[in-house]
Design a protein around this motif. Structure first.
Motif, mmCIF file in Angstrom:
data_model
loop_
_atom_site.group_PDB
_atom_site.id
_atom_site.type_symbol
_atom_site.label_atom_id
_atom_site.label_comp_id
_atom_site.label_asym_id
_atom_site.label_seq_id
_atom_site.Cartn_x
_atom_site.Cartn_y
_atom_site.Cartn_z
ATOM 1 N N ALA A 85 59.391 19.362 -6.120
ATOM 2 C CA ALA A 85 58.840 20.718 -6.023
ATOM 3 C C ALA A 85 59.931 21.764 -6.238
ATOM 4 C CB ALA A 85 58.178 20.922 -4.657
ATOM 5 N N LEU A 86 61.116 21.482 -5.744
ATOM 6 C CA LEU A 86 62.242 22.395 -5.929
ATOM 7 C C LEU A 86 62.500 22.610 -7.421
ATOM 8 C CD1 LEU A 86 65.573 22.290 -3.994
ATOM 9 C CD2 LEU A 86 65.562 22.582 -6.447
ATOM 10 N N PHE A 87 62.614 21.513 -8.169
ATOM 11 C CA PHE A 87 62.970 21.624 -9.582
ATOM 12 C C PHE A 87 61.823 22.054 -10.481
ATOM 13 C CE2 PHE A 87 66.560 18.963 -8.200
ATOM 14 C CZ PHE A 87 67.595 19.750 -8.714
ATOM 15 N N THR A 88 60.581 21.748 -10.106
ATOM 16 C CA THR A 88 59.461 22.079 -10.989
ATOM 17 C C THR A 88 58.807 23.421 -10.673
ATOM 18 O OG1 THR A 88 57.898 20.861 -9.609
ATOM 19 C CG2 THR A 88 58.913 19.668 -11.449
ATOM 20 N N ALA A 89 58.902 23.881 -9.434
ATOM 21 C CA ALA A 89 58.148 25.080 -9.069
ATOM 22 C C ALA A 89 58.969 26.180 -8.390
ATOM 23 C CB ALA A 89 56.982 24.698 -8.151
ATOM 24 N N GLY A 94 64.853 31.443 -7.099
ATOM 25 C CA GLY A 94 66.041 31.683 -6.285
ATOM 26 C C GLY A 94 65.935 30.947 -4.960
ATOM 27 N N PHE A 95 66.756 31.348 -4.026
ATOM 28 C CA PHE A 95 66.820 30.646 -2.748
ATOM 29 C C PHE A 95 65.674 31.001 -1.802
ATOM 30 C CE2 PHE A 95 68.203 30.195 1.679
ATOM 31 C CZ PHE A 95 68.469 28.840 1.696
ATOM 32 N N VAL A 105 61.239 24.172 0.708
ATOM 33 C CA VAL A 105 61.165 22.784 0.260
ATOM 34 C C VAL A 105 62.499 22.071 0.465
ATOM 35 C CG1 VAL A 105 59.227 23.125 -1.313
ATOM 36 C CG2 VAL A 105 61.557 23.355 -2.181
ATOM 37 N N LEU A 106 63.597 22.797 0.394
ATOM 38 C CA LEU A 106 64.904 22.200 0.637
ATOM 39 C C LEU A 106 65.054 21.777 2.105
ATOM 40 C CD1 LEU A 106 67.664 21.520 -0.659
ATOM 41 C CD2 LEU A 106 68.421 23.793 0.063
#
Length: 141
Positions: A85-89, A94-95, A105-106
């Protein structure tokens, strides 16, 4: 006493993080419907299998954390879904979550991984393996 407090805090964290994933699974299966989730993933260029995988991992991974069953598997799969989810959405936002970013998500990925490998007395697996609270404290003492 220190081990009991540790086990209780891990249990609370597992319940909260697991319930969060169950709420997201409920959202995908019941509120939105899996067909709409598949369509939404498709708009992001993701295959239908990614939507199904995400919804199933959130459901069974959340249950795994709550019940304390297959925790390393649950934690790893939940973390993987959140990294996806981090990389796709979320990476482009940004943070900060308020900007559509990846902080949430992180944190869920890190918490899932940490809880998956934390170990605790208060698990369904521990209950059925005979590792009771008293036997562990005697072993530690």
């Amino acid at each position: 006493m220190q081990h009991s407090l540790r086990d209780v805090t891990i249990l609370v964290a597992r319940l909260v993080v697991g319930a969060t994933f169950l709420a997201h699974a409920y959202q995908k299966w019941v509120l939105y419907g899996i067909d709409n989730v598949v369509a939404s993933f498709g708009k992001m260029g993701l295959p239908a299998v990614a939507a199904w995988f995400t919804a199933l991992v959130e459901l069974f991974g959340g249950l795994g954390l709550i019940l304390g069953v297959l925790m390393p598997v649950a934690g790893t799969l939940l973390a993987a879904v959140m990294v996806g989810a981090l990389f796709t959405a979320h990476l482009s936002g940004g943070f900060f979550l308020s900007d559509g970013g990846f902080e949430y998500v992180l944190v869920l990925a890190a918490a899932s991984l940490a809880l998956g490998f934390s170990g605790s007395r208060f698990t369904l697996t521990g209950l059925f393996s005979g590792k009771s609270a008293g036997s562990r404290e005697k072993a530690v003492a």
